[in-house]
Design a protein around this motif. Structure first.
Motif, PDB file in Angstrom:
ATOM      1  N   GLN A 188      18.540  90.749 -10.359  1.00 31.43           N
ATOM      2  CA  GLN A 188      19.774  89.949 -10.406  1.00 31.43           C
ATOM      3  C   GLN A 188      20.343  89.737  -9.002  1.00 31.43           C
ATOM      4  O   GLN A 188      21.545  89.860  -8.769  1.00 31.43           O
ATOM      5  N   ILE A 230      20.265  83.107 -12.322  1.00 27.03           N
ATOM      6  CA  ILE A 230      19.427  84.286 -12.556  1.00 27.03           C
ATOM      7  C   ILE A 230      18.289  83.863 -13.467  1.00 27.03           C
ATOM      8  O   ILE A 230      18.508  83.543 -14.642  1.00 27.03           O
ATOM      9  N   GLN A 282      27.778  80.824 -12.612  1.00 25.43           N
ATOM     10  CA  GLN A 282      26.399  80.921 -13.089  1.00 25.43           C
ATOM     11  C   GLN A 282      26.169  79.860 -14.144  1.00 25.43           C
ATOM     12  O   GLN A 282      26.944  79.736 -15.090  1.00 25.43           O
ATOM     13  N   THR A 337      22.810  85.217 -18.276  1.00 26.53           N
ATOM     14  CA  THR A 337      21.900  86.212 -17.733  1.00 26.53           C
ATOM     15  C   THR A 337      20.918  86.656 -18.814  1.00 26.53           C
ATOM     16  O   THR A 337      21.333  87.026 -19.910  1.00 26.53           O
TER      17      THR A 337
END
Length: 584
Positions: free
Chosen positions: A188, A181, A383, A387
């Motif tokens: 997102q 992201i 990820q 974020t």
């Protein structure tokens, strides 16, 4: 879930460099159920002093909650020292170091959980289960910012062990979908990040062409599934920032990006009964292996330097037949996961890629015919970076702008107060000159850009004309070659007809000569028969004449008797001559 944990952490120098990503020096130091880093180091020193086995000197156990499996820790430097024979140096690339570390981990896991040395480990870490080839090994990179939820991982581990590894339809590896992201990705949306290790069946390498060592599309690749080298897919962002040359490359509406790749994988896996998508190679930061497959001695993550250099020295066409077709432009070698998975396909799975390509027929979204040895779960997301907190960043940005405005205002007021009497015409002229100079520079930059654009257009136009000219010359050469072949065929046809007529004429002459020869022979034969008949007739006639003469002498007086056939009593010899001539 009762799964034992084995952690390899970086040295202190590497850990300090990772602190900028928000990670602690010890990846386990933030957990409330574990001791801090200093306490762990003290326990390690204590265990090293108590250890009676040299092979366990670098491993120590971690305290775990009641009912959980054991946890073991080891520093990567000591791990590499135990299992890597070739020393690491400055020439060793990051991929080679990772590959050596992963191979060393495989050997250590086999030593800990699959060998007779497990009893020695139990003395350090309590009871550890002895695993088998059907057990699940979960490989996790601890530099990830977000991991899937534990129940999702356990569910996939259970699915992995449902079928025996010897069954053709068994799954040996399930990868996660590495997500990223970025700062501009406010929605997102899933952005497939780990393209370096991902290959689709039959041979589509999804790394953007701009990042490849050889930026060309292979014969079995689907160009529609290769994303561009883009950071964000948004029309709004493209319109706002396309004029700024310092901004990164953004995608246009019609471009295929890594957002589209993530959607493609999810759509393809949605129709699968296990919600998995068969794939040739993948990783994503988290992968679940069948233990027997991951620990196979037939394959390894490392690619021998000698073989790598020999591949790099090959011509382009031959190099494209090797594993270097999956190499990146920055590393000049393929991902270590690709090396390992290609070896599994060749020596363990025995995958027939030619049959897959024939059965595919350009419809990669139909995955029923694809082998399920390696699969990816597009919904099991990892990820790499945290974020972004857009609200906090926006508040900080507004606060900075407010403070900057206030500071600028105060500075401006102070400057005006100090230099109110010193401002003169010269200052105004200098300001105007500066504005004019900036405008001239801007115009010059615009002209340079326009000139470059015109040069590019001229270059491409010239290149197009040259190609068109070359194509016309090739067409003319083809036409000339076609006419020459036609003339050659016509000449050969005429020559063939002429030879045919000559052969027929020769045959007619030969038949005519043969007939003449036969006629001559027939005439000669008949002439010979006539001569024989004439001779025989003459002889017969002579005999008759002699007989008649003899009879006439005996029956009548000499000179008085007459031939009864002659009324006058005289013999007419002309009659006999005429009769003979008639016979003749």
């Amino acid at each position: 879930f009762g799964m034992p944990i084995y952690i390899v952490y970086a040295s202190e120098e590497v850990a300090q460099k990772k602190s900028e990503y928000g990670l602690s020096n010890d990846v386990f130091g933030d957990s409330s159920s574990m001791d801090g880093g200093e306490t762990i180091k003290e326990k390690r020193n204590l265990m090293e002093s108590r250890s009676q086995h040299n092979w366990t000197h670098s491993i120590w156990s971690m305290p775990q909650p009641e009912g959980c499996a054991g946890m073991l820790m080891e520093q990567q430097d000591t791990l590499l020292a135990d299992f890597v024979t070739l020393p690491l140096n400055r020439e060793t690339s990051q991929i080679q170091r990772l590959a050596q570390l992963r191979d060393a981990q495989r050997q250590r896991i086999h030593q800990l959980f699959f060998s007779s040395h497990q009893k020695k480990v139990n003395q350090l870490a309590g009871a550890l289960p002895l695993l088998n080839n059907e057990s699940a090994v979960i490989l996790i990179d601890l530099d990830l910012a977000v991991l899937p939820k534990a129940p999702e991982i356990a569910k996939r581990a259970e699915l992995l062990s449902m079928k025996n590894g010897s069954e053709p339809s068994a799954t040996h590896l399930i990868c996660s979908a590495g997500n990223h992201i970025a700062m501009d990705n406010r929605a997102q949306k899933p952005f497939y990040y780990d393209t370096f290790s991902t290959i689709l069946y039959p041979d589509t390498f999804v790394l953007p062409l701009e990042k490849r060592m050889t930026p060309r599309i292979g014969p079995q690749e689907d160009p529609n599934l290769i994303p561009i080298d883009s950071e964000y897919y948004s029309v709004t962002v493209w319109e706002e920032t396309a004029t700024n040359s310092s901004d990164p490359v953004f995608a246009e509406v019609h471009d295929y990006t890594q957002y589209d790749l993530a959607r493609y994988l999810r759509k393809a896996a949605w129709n699968d009964h296990d919600k998995l998508f068969p794939i040739r190679s993948c990783f994503g930061g988290l992968a679940l292996f069948k233990a027997g497959t991951w620990l196979t001695p037939k394959c390894q993550y490392s690619l021998a330097k000698k073989k790598l250099r020999s591949y790099q020295n090959l011509p382009f066409e031959e190099r494209q037949e090797t594993i270097l077709r999956y190499a990146s432009k920055s590393d000049l070698e393929p991902c270590e996961h690709v090396v390992f998975h290609e070896c599994l396909h060749e020596h363990v799975f025995r995958t027939n890629f030619s049959a897959i390509a024939d059965a595919d027929n350009g419809e990669s979204h139909h995955n029923s015919h694809l082998p399920r040895h390696i699969t990816i779960d597009p919904t099991m997301l990892t990820q790499w970076k945290p974020t972004p907190n857009w609200k906090a960043m926006l508040r900080a940005k507004l606060e900075r702008e407010k403070l900057a405005k206030e500071a600028a205002k105060l500075e401006k007021d102070l400057q005006l107060k100090k230099e109110k009497d010193k401002l003169d015409e010269q200052q105004r002229i200098e300001e105007e000159q500066a504005i004019v100079q900036r405008e001239q520079e801007r115009i010059q930059r615009a002209q340079e850009r326009e000139q470059k654009r015109i040069e590019r257009e001229q270059y491409w136009e010239q290149l197009r004309q040259e190609r068109e000219k070359a194509r016309e010359e090739r067409m003319k050469e083809i036409e000339r070659a076609r006419e020459e072949r036609a003339r050659a065929r016509e000449e050969r046809r005429k020559q063939h007809e002429k030879e045919k007529e000559e052969r027929m004429e020769q045959k007619r002459q030969a038949r005519l000569q043969e007939k003449i020869q036969v006629a001559k022979e027939t005439l000669v034969g008949k002439l010979a028969q006539l001569q024989v008949l004439e001779k025989a007739e003459q002889e017969s006639f002579d005999d008759d004449v002699e007989d008649e003469s003899a009879d006439s002498e005996e029956g009548s007086p000499r000179g008085e008797e007459q031939d009864p056939n002659d009324d006058d009593g005289n013999y007419d010899s002309t009659e006999d001559d005429d009769s003979y001539s008639d016979k003749e």
